[in-house]
Design a protein around this motif. Structure first.
Motif, PDB file in Angstrom:
ATOM      1  N   GLN A  29       0.857  -1.207   0.000  1.00 31.56           N
ATOM      2  CA  GLN A  29       0.000   0.000   0.000  1.00 31.56           C
ATOM      3  C   GLN A  29       0.882   1.242   0.000  1.00 31.56           C
ATOM      4  OE1 GLN A  29      -3.196   0.121   2.892  1.00 31.56           O
ATOM      5  NE2 GLN A  29      -3.428   2.327   2.708  1.00 31.56           N
ATOM      6  N   HIS A  30       1.921   1.216   0.840  1.00 21.36           N
ATOM      7  CA  HIS A  30       2.957   2.250   0.762  1.00 21.36           C
ATOM      8  C   HIS A  30       4.196   1.616   0.164  1.00 21.36           C
ATOM      9  CE1 HIS A  30       1.177   5.295   3.873  1.00 21.36           C
ATOM     10  NE2 HIS A  30       0.502   5.209   2.762  1.00 21.36           N
ATOM     11  N   TYR A  31       4.879   2.346  -0.714  1.00 18.05           N
ATOM     12  CA  TYR A  31       5.973   1.759  -1.492  1.00 18.05           C
ATOM     13  C   TYR A  31       7.165   2.689  -1.609  1.00 18.05           C
ATOM     14  CZ  TYR A  31       2.942   4.566  -4.370  1.00 18.05           C
ATOM     15  OH  TYR A  31       2.146   5.589  -4.794  1.00 18.05           O
ATOM     16  N   ASP A  32       6.977   4.008  -1.356  1.00 14.48           N
ATOM     17  CA  ASP A  32       8.106   4.934  -1.449  1.00 14.48           C
ATOM     18  C   ASP A  32       9.139   4.589  -0.372  1.00 14.48           C
ATOM     19  OD1 ASP A  32       7.111   6.397  -3.499  1.00 14.48           O
ATOM     20  OD2 ASP A  32       6.496   8.133  -2.300  1.00 14.48           O
TER      21      ASP A  32
ATOM     22  N   SER B  21      -0.856   2.403  -4.986  1.00 12.30           N
ATOM     23  CA  SER B  21      -1.933   3.343  -4.655  1.00 12.30           C
ATOM     24  C   SER B  21      -3.144   3.112  -5.547  1.00 12.30           C
ATOM     25  CB  SER B  21      -1.453   4.773  -4.854  1.00 12.30           C
ATOM     26  OG  SER B  21      -0.357   5.037  -4.019  1.00 12.30           O
TER      27      SER B  21
ATOM     28  N   VAL C  84      -5.605   0.516   8.419  1.00 13.03           N
ATOM     29  CA  VAL C  84      -5.473   0.958   7.026  1.00 13.03           C
ATOM     30  C   VAL C  84      -6.218  -0.008   6.104  1.00 13.03           C
ATOM     31  CG1 VAL C  84      -3.311   2.152   7.509  1.00 13.03           C
ATOM     32  CG2 VAL C  84      -3.241  -0.200   6.681  1.00 13.03           C
ATOM     33  N   ASN C  85      -6.325   0.351   4.834  1.00 17.17           N
ATOM     34  CA  ASN C  85      -7.052  -0.509   3.896  1.00 17.17           C
ATOM     35  C   ASN C  85      -6.488  -1.930   3.884  1.00 17.17           C
ATOM     36  OD1 ASN C  85      -8.803   1.518   3.166  1.00 17.17           O
ATOM     37  ND2 ASN C  85      -7.726   2.058   1.278  1.00 17.17           N
TER      38      ASN C  85
ATOM     39  N   GLU D 230     -10.663   5.078   7.851  1.00 13.30           N
ATOM     40  CA  GLU D 230     -10.085   4.183   8.861  1.00 13.30           C
ATOM     41  C   GLU D 230     -11.162   3.632   9.802  1.00 13.30           C
ATOM     42  OE1 GLU D 230      -9.018   7.213   8.186  1.00 13.30           O
ATOM     43  OE2 GLU D 230      -6.984   6.945   7.404  1.00 13.30           O
TER      44      GLU D 230
ATOM     45  N   HIS E 210      -2.349  14.933   7.183  1.00 13.89           N
ATOM     46  CA  HIS E 210      -2.551  14.120   5.980  1.00 13.89           C
ATOM     47  C   HIS E 210      -3.965  13.570   5.840  1.00 13.89           C
ATOM     48  CE1 HIS E 210      -2.075  10.808   8.805  1.00 13.89           C
ATOM     49  NE2 HIS E 210      -2.507   9.983   7.889  1.00 13.89           N
TER      50      HIS E 210
ATOM     51  N   HIS F 174       3.436  14.778   3.972  1.00  9.93           N
ATOM     52  CA  HIS F 174       2.971  13.494   3.419  1.00  9.93           C
ATOM     53  C   HIS F 174       2.692  13.683   1.916  1.00  9.93           C
ATOM     54  CE1 HIS F 174       0.099  10.203   2.733  1.00  9.93           C
ATOM     55  NE2 HIS F 174       0.558   9.638   3.843  1.00  9.93           N
ATOM     56  N   PRO F 175       2.903  12.643   1.097  1.00  3.60           N
ATOM     57  CA  PRO F 175       2.668  12.797  -0.355  1.00  3.60           C
ATOM     58  C   PRO F 175       1.256  13.285  -0.691  1.00  3.60           C
ATOM     59  CG  PRO F 175       3.482  10.564   0.133  1.00  3.60           C
ATOM     60  CD  PRO F 175       3.451  11.324   1.433  1.00  3.60           C
ATOM     61  N   ARG F 176       0.255  12.804   0.046  1.00  2.00           N
ATOM     62  CA  ARG F 176      -1.128  13.257  -0.220  1.00  2.00           C
ATOM     63  C   ARG F 176      -1.225  14.777  -0.045  1.00  2.00           C
ATOM     64  NH1 ARG F 176      -6.587  11.730   0.205  1.00  2.00           N
ATOM     65  NH2 ARG F 176      -6.148   9.550   0.514  1.00  2.00           N
TER      66      ARG F 176
ATOM     67  N   GLN G  99       0.664  16.789  -2.743  1.00  7.13           N
ATOM     68  CA  GLN G  99      -0.120  16.889  -3.991  1.00  7.13           C
ATOM     69  C   GLN G  99      -1.182  17.980  -3.878  1.00  7.13           C
ATOM     70  OE1 GLN G  99      -1.820  12.971  -4.310  1.00  7.13           O
ATOM     71  NE2 GLN G  99       0.135  12.005  -4.825  1.00  7.13           N
TER      72      GLN G  99
HETATM   73  C1  UD1 Z   1      -2.902   5.762   4.519  1.00  6.41           C
HETATM   74  C2  UD1 Z   1      -3.970   5.235   5.467  1.00  6.41           C
HETATM   75  C3  UD1 Z   1      -4.030   6.118   6.704  1.00  6.41           C
HETATM   76  C4  UD1 Z   1      -2.664   6.273   7.335  1.00  6.41           C
HETATM   77  C5  UD1 Z   1      -1.678   6.799   6.291  1.00  6.41           C
HETATM   78  C6  UD1 Z   1      -0.302   6.924   6.869  1.00  6.41           C
HETATM   79  C7  UD1 Z   1      -5.960   4.122   4.515  1.00  6.41           C
HETATM   80  C8  UD1 Z   1      -7.379   4.302   4.167  1.00  6.41           C
HETATM   81  N1  UD1 Z   1      -5.287   5.255   4.860  1.00  6.41           N
HETATM   82  O1  UD1 Z   1      -3.335   7.035   4.076  1.00  6.41           O
HETATM   83  O2  UD1 Z   1      -4.904   5.546   7.653  1.00  6.41           O
HETATM   84  O3  UD1 Z   1      -2.734   7.169   8.418  1.00  6.41           O
HETATM   85  O4  UD1 Z   1      -1.669   5.861   5.208  1.00  6.41           O
HETATM   86  O5  UD1 Z   1       0.570   7.485   5.957  1.00  6.41           O
HETATM   87  O6  UD1 Z   1      -5.484   3.027   4.496  1.00  6.41           O
HETATM   88  N2  UD1 Z   1       1.626   7.786  -2.036  1.00  6.41           N
HETATM   89  C9  UD1 Z   1       2.949   7.957  -2.369  1.00  6.41           C
HETATM   90  N3  UD1 Z   1       3.831   7.002  -1.951  1.00  6.41           N
HETATM   91  C10 UD1 Z   1       3.456   5.912  -1.248  1.00  6.41           C
HETATM   92  C11 UD1 Z   1       2.113   5.749  -0.925  1.00  6.41           C
HETATM   93  C12 UD1 Z   1       1.198   6.711  -1.309  1.00  6.41           C
HETATM   94  O7  UD1 Z   1       3.330   8.923  -2.988  1.00  6.41           O
HETATM   95  O8  UD1 Z   1       4.333   5.086  -0.913  1.00  6.41           O
HETATM   96  C13 UD1 Z   1       0.663   8.816  -2.464  1.00  6.41           C
HETATM   97  C14 UD1 Z   1      -0.208   8.307  -3.564  1.00  6.41           C
HETATM   98  O9  UD1 Z   1      -0.303   9.284  -4.539  1.00  6.41           O
HETATM   99  C15 UD1 Z   1      -1.552   8.117  -2.927  1.00  6.41           C
HETATM  100  C16 UD1 Z   1      -1.514   9.065  -1.739  1.00  6.41           C
HETATM  101  O10 UD1 Z   1      -0.143   9.179  -1.367  1.00  6.41           O
HETATM  102  O11 UD1 Z   1      -2.580   8.387  -3.799  1.00  6.41           O
HETATM  103  C17 UD1 Z   1      -2.325   8.554  -0.577  1.00  6.41           C
HETATM  104  O12 UD1 Z   1      -1.892   7.212  -0.228  1.00  6.41           O
HETATM  105  P1  UD1 Z   1      -2.915   6.147   0.413  1.00  6.41           P
HETATM  106  O13 UD1 Z   1      -2.164   4.918   0.835  1.00  6.41           O
HETATM  107  O14 UD1 Z   1      -4.077   5.974  -0.485  1.00  6.41           O
HETATM  108  O15 UD1 Z   1      -3.480   6.869   1.657  1.00  6.41           O
HETATM  109  P2  UD1 Z   1      -2.744   7.692   2.764  1.00  6.41           P
HETATM  110  O16 UD1 Z   1      -3.259   9.079   2.685  1.00  6.41           O
HETATM  111  O17 UD1 Z   1      -1.247   7.469   2.697  1.00  6.41           O
END
Ligand code: UD1
Length: 374
Positions: free
Chosen positions: A41-44, A68, A105-106, A138, A213, A245-247, A250
């Motif tokens: 789910q996270h990869y960076d 993502s 998380v998801n 969440e 975030h 945070h990346p979100r 953006q």
């Molecule tokens: C997720 C979790 C949140 C947690 C947060 C911690 C869910 C619903 N949300 O939210 O509970 O607090 O992680 O960080 O599971 N992105 C990157 N690099 C990555 C991963 C994501 O750039 O490695 C970017 C992507 O563009 C993505 C955006 O961040 O669209 C959001 O990532 P996502 O995993 O969907 O949700 P978080 O906001 O990170």
């Protein structure tokens, strides 16, 4: 002797700090084999790899590389790929006896659904937390995971009450304490001996730390803009460090807020920080401003005042016993809270019971005992 075979799932940043001590605690149980599954789910590097290095956590045995996506896409990919992992293990004659998931998380919810549908029991660490706000993704993940997991490992007494109110029986739930604090207590000396503050020209107790975030705070210009304005204003009297945070990054770019942030001299923008640098920053700050669940808990244990930018929290003990004050998505409340801290008015709080650095041992013991009893 056949070993108890456990699939231990991680997916996103806050999962790693919780799983690392649990994996170590299982090393003391010779009858247990842990298989670490990373959903991707996270990869960076800064949201994933860095934690494996700094938490001295072994690399995943299995990666699902879901990446993502929209909620439905991401959840569906995890279910599909994890189901395959579980089925392949059974076909190979090495079935999993249990799945262990952490957090909300998801990936937590999706792997739970895949496992339970195949008849594999799930233990959920951090069960019972409820914000009672179903607009939070969440919260949906927590409710669904707890509804079908069979072993609910809970971090605070309110969580036990929530599970009782939802009809769970006493033999499904155990109060084990807060496992993320195991990692904090273990790594605090190492974090504080780093050169993190010097690198950023900071001195202990003379800056604030900000993280934002949550979609409710960052996904619209109307919610994010006024919060950023207060931070920019405050940074004139108190330097603020803002690992972004990346979100959030953006959204800042999309809404055209990048310029005003860059021109705020006292506001230091960083990329997402690794665990040790972040702990160095949080533990020596004057105040934290956050919408993260984990940082509310860490600030409480560290005794640092925490202004929580949320209207509610699934971690109410951080408000009733800890150092957190809810300021909602309200720029005026945030401004007043920061002003009060600058004037020396803030909560000191105390560390909740069983947030003692030994939760992982209790978790491992419960899982082994549950297996012995079945
Ligand atoms: C997720 C979790 C949140 C947690 C947060 C911690 C869910 C619903 N949300 O939210 O509970 O607090 O992680 O960080 O599971 N992105 C990157 N690099 C990555 C991963 C994501 O750039 O490695 C970017 C992507 O563009 C993505 C955006 O961040 O669209 C959001 O990532 P996502 O995993 O969907 O949700 P978080 O906001 O990170």
């Amino acid at each position: 002797m056949t070993k108890l075979r456990l699939a231990c799932v991680v997916g996103a940043r806050p999962n790693f700090m919780k799983m690392a001590p649990i994996l170590k605690a299982f090393e003391a149980h010779q009858g247990v084999e842990t298989v670490l599954v990373h959903t991707g789910q996270h990869y960076d590097k800064n949201l994933s790899d860095v934690f494996f290095e700094e938490l001295d956590m072994r690399r995943p045995d299995i990666t699902l590389e879901v990446g993502s996506g929209k909620h439905g896409q991401q959840t569906a990919r995890v279910i599909e790929r994890f189901e395959e992992v579980l089925e392949n293990a059974t076909d190979d004659g090495r079935p999993f006896d249990r799945v262990l998931v952490v957090g909300d998380v998801n990936s937590t919810m999706a792997t739970t659904i895949a496992a339970v549908k195949l008849g594999i029991p799930v233990a959920h660490v951090e069960a019972g937390l409820r914000s009672f706000d179903r607009t939070m993704p969440e919260e949906i993940n927590r409710i669904l995971t707890d509804a079908i997991a069979d072993l609910l490992l809970v971090s605070d007494p309110a969580g036990m009450d929530n599970l009782r109110n939802e009809g769970h029986s006493e033999d499904e739930m155990v109060l084990v304490g807060n496992v993320m604090i195991d990692t904090l207590k273990q790594l605090l000396p190492q974090a504080q001996s780093r050169d993190t503050l010097a690198r950023y020209g900071l001195t202990p107790g003379s800056y604030g730390l900000v993280t934002l975030h949550r979609p409710a705070n960052v996904d619209t210009a109307e919610s994010l803009g006024p919060l950023l304005d207060v931070l920019i204003e405050t940074s004139k009297s108190l330097p603020l460090v803002f690992p972004i945070h990346p979100r959030t990054k953006q959204r800042i770019e999309r809404f055209g807020f990048a310029k005003k942030l860059e021109s705020a001299k006292g506001l230091l923008q960083l990329g997402p920080a690794g665990y040790l640098d972040f702990l160095a920053l949080s533990s020596q700050s004057k105040v934290t401003v956050t919408d993260s669940g984990g940082l509310q808990e860490e600030s409480t244990v560290l005794g640092i005042p925490c202004l929580t930018a949320r209207p509610n929290t699934e971690r109410p003990i951080t408000v009733t016993e800890g150092t957190s004050t809810l300021v909602g998505n309200d720029a005026n409340l945030l401004r007043n809270g920061l002003q009060a801290v600058l004037e020396g008015i803030y909560k000191t709080g105390k560390c909740p019971e069983l947030w003692d650095g030994h939760a992982a041992k209790r978790i491992a013991k419960e899982i082994v005992e549950k297996a012995d009893a079945s």
